[in-house]
Design a protein around this motif. Structure first.
Motif, PDB file in Angstrom:
ATOM      1  N   LEU B  26      52.247  22.591 -49.506  1.00  0.00           N
ATOM      2  CA  LEU B  26      53.141  23.417 -50.321  1.00  0.00           C
ATOM      3  C   LEU B  26      53.582  24.666 -49.554  1.00  0.00           C
ATOM      4  CD1 LEU B  26      51.295  22.876 -53.701  1.00  0.00           C
ATOM      5  CD2 LEU B  26      53.636  22.137 -53.191  1.00  0.00           C
ATOM      6  N   GLU B  28      53.988  24.892 -46.341  1.00  0.00           N
ATOM      7  CA  GLU B  28      55.033  24.409 -45.430  1.00  0.00           C
ATOM      8  C   GLU B  28      56.361  24.235 -46.163  1.00  0.00           C
ATOM      9  OE1 GLU B  28      52.723  21.672 -42.081  1.00  0.00           O
ATOM     10  OE2 GLU B  28      54.151  20.756 -43.433  1.00  0.00           O
ATOM     11  N   SER B  29      56.270  23.674 -47.361  1.00  0.00           N
ATOM     12  CA  SER B  29      57.504  23.401 -48.107  1.00  0.00           C
ATOM     13  C   SER B  29      58.212  24.685 -48.522  1.00  0.00           C
ATOM     14  CB  SER B  29      57.188  22.540 -49.333  1.00  0.00           C
ATOM     15  OG  SER B  29      56.687  21.285 -48.886  1.00  0.00           O
ATOM     16  N   ILE B  30      57.436  25.731 -48.819  1.00  0.00           N
ATOM     17  CA  ILE B  30      58.053  27.028 -49.129  1.00  0.00           C
ATOM     18  C   ILE B  30      58.845  27.517 -47.912  1.00  0.00           C
ATOM     19  CG2 ILE B  30      57.604  29.460 -49.706  1.00  0.00           C
ATOM     20  CD1 ILE B  30      55.056  28.447 -51.218  1.00  0.00           C
ATOM     21  N   LEU B  32      60.106  25.691 -45.501  1.00  0.00           N
ATOM     22  CA  LEU B  32      61.258  24.822 -45.248  1.00  0.00           C
ATOM     23  C   LEU B  32      62.407  25.111 -46.211  1.00  0.00           C
ATOM     24  CD1 LEU B  32      59.481  21.442 -44.379  1.00  0.00           C
ATOM     25  CD2 LEU B  32      60.209  23.292 -42.862  1.00  0.00           C
TER      26      LEU B  32
END
Lengths: 110, 110, 110, 110
Positions: B26, B28-30, B32
């Motif tokens: 999560l 990482e996704s923030i 990205l």
């Protein structure tokens, strides 16, 4: 949420920082704070329970991401809650339960 | 906020995506999604008014950052609102009005 | 390296793109391309062998990071190779072998 | 380039850090160092000449991005120079001079 937005506006008004808060500067700051959040997981080989101290740091970075995100939305005049609800509804259509269940997101996404 | 958190949990429960939602994934996704938000300002030479179309894209990216941030906070058990209020209070001490007024943040920060 | 720098300069000269290549725009672009590289690992639960197709995508993103990094160094007048050799020497002092061996970097770093 | 790759391999071998250098960990580290590079431009309202001190910091961050990029390419077995030359050739086709000249990249890209 409105309370936080109001506090942040007061904070930057009092410091005359509003002029630095251009959409682009705030977008950059969101990325930079998000990277500081990710830094807590750098070099990790597998998931482990976060220590109390890590959690303290993580809490501050998450708050920083949110602070700039809320400011960004105020400056460009986006209703973040409404935008998020619209996006969740859109995602629900994009990833129908029957097809998405248990699949790695990437596989579904691409 | 709780409403959004609840909706997101239902969304990933229905798709059995919870197991992909590790704190690190999560985080990482923030990053990205924050980068996709910033992409709207890439190659800009000076600030300009955002077009309606740009604003639509920006709205979705801001929502994506928020979605992953809210999920992240749920998974690592952070109260985002409380964490943010604590951070604003901390910042108020760190950047006292008398010293910070009108200064470029960087100059103050370093 | 000089060959690549020369090709990139020719590329942007021919397209009259040089004026977009401010240090800040290029720094942003390095972040954005690095994020696209990281995107290939999003939602991964553990390390797995990269497929041939993934490797093709990764190759292009790595090249994009490098392209903007080389351009950035040309514009701000940094000798990237010399800077890197200086940094490796600095790191060697900062992380002496006897103390750093086998330790998670974070533990050493902090 | 080979010289740098060799030095970096020796550096991590001596410290037994190779096992931390998974493709994903290195991809994350590239993003994190790129963000630290961008941080030097945060809150900037317009482009200004970099001070000598800023340039010193920027030089180190640029080196860090390159260090992790070179390591990444070694680990996933990519020839960075060949990949970059292939990407430049591909970009030359994608953005023909006649159409791209003087246009903001975004306008061309989308």
């Amino acid at each position: 949420m409105e309370e936080i937005q109001r506090k942040l506006k007061k904070f930057s008004d009092e410091r005359e920082w509003e002029r630095f808060h251009t959409p682009r500067n705030l977008a950059e700051s969101i990325v930079l704070e998000a990277s500081e959040l990710l830094e807590h997981f750098q070099w990790q080989l597998k998931d482990k329970k976060l220590t109390r101290k890590q959690l303290e740091g993580i809490k501050e970075e998450a708050a920083d991401v949110f602070i700039y995100l809320v400011e960004f939305c105020r400056i460009v005049n986006i209703d973040l809650i409404a935008a998020t609800e619209a996006k969740i509804a859109k995602n629900a259509k994009r990833y129908p339960i029957s097809k998405a269940r248990g699949n790695a997101k990437k596989a579904v996404k691409r």
